[in-house]
Design a protein around this motif. Structure first.
Motif, PDB file in Angstrom:
ATOM      1  N   ARG A 202      -5.187   3.033 -10.367  1.00  0.00           N
ATOM      2  CA  ARG A 202      -6.278   4.003 -10.420  1.00  0.00           C
ATOM      3  C   ARG A 202      -6.095   4.832 -11.674  1.00  0.00           C
TER       4      ARG A 202
ATOM      5  N   CYS B  78      -3.602  -3.112  -7.275  1.00  0.00           N
ATOM      6  CA  CYS B  78      -4.526  -2.247  -8.015  1.00  0.00           C
ATOM      7  C   CYS B  78      -3.869  -1.004  -8.600  1.00  0.00           C
TER       8      CYS B  78
ATOM      9  N   LYS C 107      -6.548  -2.496  -1.244  1.00  0.00           N
ATOM     10  CA  LYS C 107      -6.660  -1.387  -0.292  1.00  0.00           C
ATOM     11  C   LYS C 107      -6.374  -0.039  -0.947  1.00  0.00           C
ATOM     12  N   THR C 108      -5.292   0.039  -1.724  1.00  0.00           N
ATOM     13  CA  THR C 108      -4.909   1.287  -2.396  1.00  0.00           C
ATOM     14  C   THR C 108      -4.350   0.983  -3.782  1.00  0.00           C
TER      15      THR C 108
ATOM     16  N   SER D  10      -8.876  -2.032 -10.166  1.00  0.00           N
ATOM     17  CA  SER D  10      -8.668  -0.607  -9.957  1.00  0.00           C
ATOM     18  C   SER D  10      -9.454  -0.166  -8.725  1.00  0.00           C
ATOM     19  N   ILE D  11      -8.931   0.867  -8.089  1.00  0.00           N
ATOM     20  CA  ILE D  11      -9.562   1.436  -6.897  1.00  0.00           C
ATOM     21  C   ILE D  11      -9.150   2.905  -6.842  1.00  0.00           C
ATOM     22  N   PRO D  12     -10.031   3.813  -6.450  1.00  0.00           N
ATOM     23  CA  PRO D  12      -9.680   5.233  -6.494  1.00  0.00           C
ATOM     24  C   PRO D  12      -8.757   5.717  -5.382  1.00  0.00           C
ATOM     25  N   ARG D  13      -8.553   4.941  -4.332  1.00  0.00           N
ATOM     26  CA  ARG D  13      -7.742   5.396  -3.194  1.00  0.00           C
ATOM     27  C   ARG D  13      -6.249   5.366  -3.509  1.00  0.00           C
ATOM     28  N   LYS D  14      -5.574   6.516  -3.296  1.00  0.00           N
ATOM     29  CA  LYS D  14      -4.121   6.547  -3.528  1.00  0.00           C
ATOM     30  C   LYS D  14      -3.381   5.914  -2.364  1.00  0.00           C
ATOM     31  N   SER D  15      -2.147   5.552  -2.619  1.00  0.00           N
ATOM     32  CA  SER D  15      -1.345   4.838  -1.626  1.00  0.00           C
ATOM     33  C   SER D  15      -0.525   5.791  -0.774  1.00  0.00           C
TER      34      SER D  15
ATOM     35  N   ALA E  17       0.816  -1.223   0.000  1.00  0.00           N
ATOM     36  CA  ALA E  17       0.000   0.000   0.000  1.00  0.00           C
ATOM     37  C   ALA E  17       0.847   1.270   0.000  1.00  0.00           C
TER      38      ALA E  17
END
Length: 157
Positions: free
Chosen positions: A95, A93, A68-69, A112-117, A41
């Motif tokens: 984004r 993932c 998660k990110t 894909s997931i919109p949350r940045k790491s 992450a």
């Protein structure tokens, strides 16, 4: 471009990663010498690697299959293209999928997931990683296309 199904037919001893990755990049087929990262992450090491100029290497990022990110976004994909990377395989993932599909690199990821790491810089560089029971070693050669991911100890063609 050498197609993975043809490679496996001719070289049955190669490793095939038995995980259904999704294709996100503008190039659907890509290949190159493998460089590896193992991160959790945190994509600071991804940025660091992609900031280096290379000649067609493929960055294989073991993100522990985490949803998660995101470990890659549009800005880093463009950085990769500008620095000569052939593509990335993200065992995790991404984004900005709408941006990444316009960049002329290959990109395979689990989703894909919109949350940045995080950006702490933790992780390991150029170590062997395990993905789907297959050992991915730095310096090996990877072939990727819509059918999957094939690893060889060296370039076959």
């Amino acid at each position: 471009m050498n197609y993975t199904s043809d490679i496996v037919d001719e070289y049955p001893e190669v490793d095939v990663i038995p995980i259904p990755f999704t294709d996100y990049g503008g190039k659907l087929g890509f290949e190159g010498v493998v460089e590896t990262l193992q991160v959790n992450a945190d994509n600071a090491l991804v940025r660091e690697a992609l900031s280096r100029r290379v000649d067609g290497s493929v960055l294989f990022v073991d993100g522990g299959a985490s949803f998660k990110t995101a470990l890659l976004g549009g800005n880093l994909a463009t950085l990769a293209e500008n620095n000569g990377w052939s593509g990335l395989v993200i065992y995790g993932c991404i984004r900005d999928s709408h941006e990444i599909k316009t960049v002329n690199i290959g990109c395979k990821a689990l989703g894909s997931i919109p949350r940045k790491s995080a950006k702490a810089g933790s992780g390991n560089v150029n170590i062997s990683v395990q993905v789907g029971g297959i050992t991915v070693k730095p310096g090996s050669y990877v072939y990727c296309d819509l059918d999957g991911i094939v690893l060889a100890s060296q370039r076959l063609f």
